[in-house]
Design an enzyme around this catalytic site. Structure first.
Site: not given
Ligand code: AMP
Length: 186
Positions: A13, A88, A127, A133, A144
């Site tokens: 994404k 989400r 990654r 990360r 996740r």
């Molecule tokens: P991502 O980089 O989008 O995978 O986000 C990394 C982490 O940020 C996720 O595993 C969640 O802990 C948090 N996160 C990101 N976006 C959201 C969201 N819309 N709602 C809740 N937690 C989020």
């Protein structure tokens, strides 16, 4: 163009959003990036969000709504947006409809990248090596993915019901996937 990009963690994404952003000339809003910046800067939001992020859980809907309301209220959003990482879950999808309805900037297209879980575990392991990360360890990745399956996957239905969903095969080269996404927008 006002777009929501959906797909599991590690589906590409972020990479695709960055390419689409350049093509469409609209901001790319990644809630994951915004949260990581908040954690890095030690802001009140970052301090509250860190534990959930490290565990691969979702940050609370209330915190996320504050963040998204503030970001979507900024003037650059008038040009359009690519939302990556929000909504989400279904509650966030409804909250987003409400916020964007108020701003008169509703979602025009939800693009969902389809990639199966086996592929994702491998991609995220890579990654983790490259970017370091803290939420890319195997245990957290599995969590996740479980959170995605249970809470986020139903969000595609929300947009399908509204006639806004396009599903795109997320396996292939970055270029191929980019072309599929672009075709799905037309
Ligand atoms: P991502 O980089 O989008 O995978 O986000 C990394 C982490 O940020 C996720 O595993 C969640 O802990 C948090 N996160 C990101 N976006 C959201 C969201 N819309 N709602 C809740 N937690 C989020």
């Amino acid at each position: 163009m006002r777009i929501v990009l959906l797909g599991p963690p590690g589906s590409g994404k972020g990479t695709q959003a960055a390419l689409l952003k350049d093509r469409l000339g609209v901001p790319h809003i990644s809630t994951g990036d915004l949260l990581r910046a908040a954690v890095r800067d030690g802001t009140p939001l970052g301090i509250k969000a860190k534990a959930a992020m490290d565990a691969g859980e979702l940050v609370s809907d209330a915190l996320m709504l504050d963040l998204i309301e503030e970001r979507m209220g900024a003037p650059d959003i008038q040009a359009g947006y690519i939302l990556d990482g929000y909504p989400r879950n279904l509650a966030q999808a409804h909250a987003l409809d409400e916020v964007l309805g108020r701003l008169d900037l509703p979602v025009q297209k939800a693009l969902a990248l389809n990639v199966d879980e086996d592929q994702i575990v491998g991609r995220l392991a890579k990654r983790a090596e490259q970017e370091g990360r803290s939420d890319d360890t195997e245990e957290v990745v599995r969590n996740r993915l479980a959170v995605y399956r249970e809470q986020t996957a139903p969000v595609t239905g929300h947009y399908a019901e509204r006639g806004l969903l396009a599903e795109v095969d997320g396996i292939g080269s970055i270029d191929e996937i980019n072309q599929r996404l672009t075709a799905a927008l037309h």
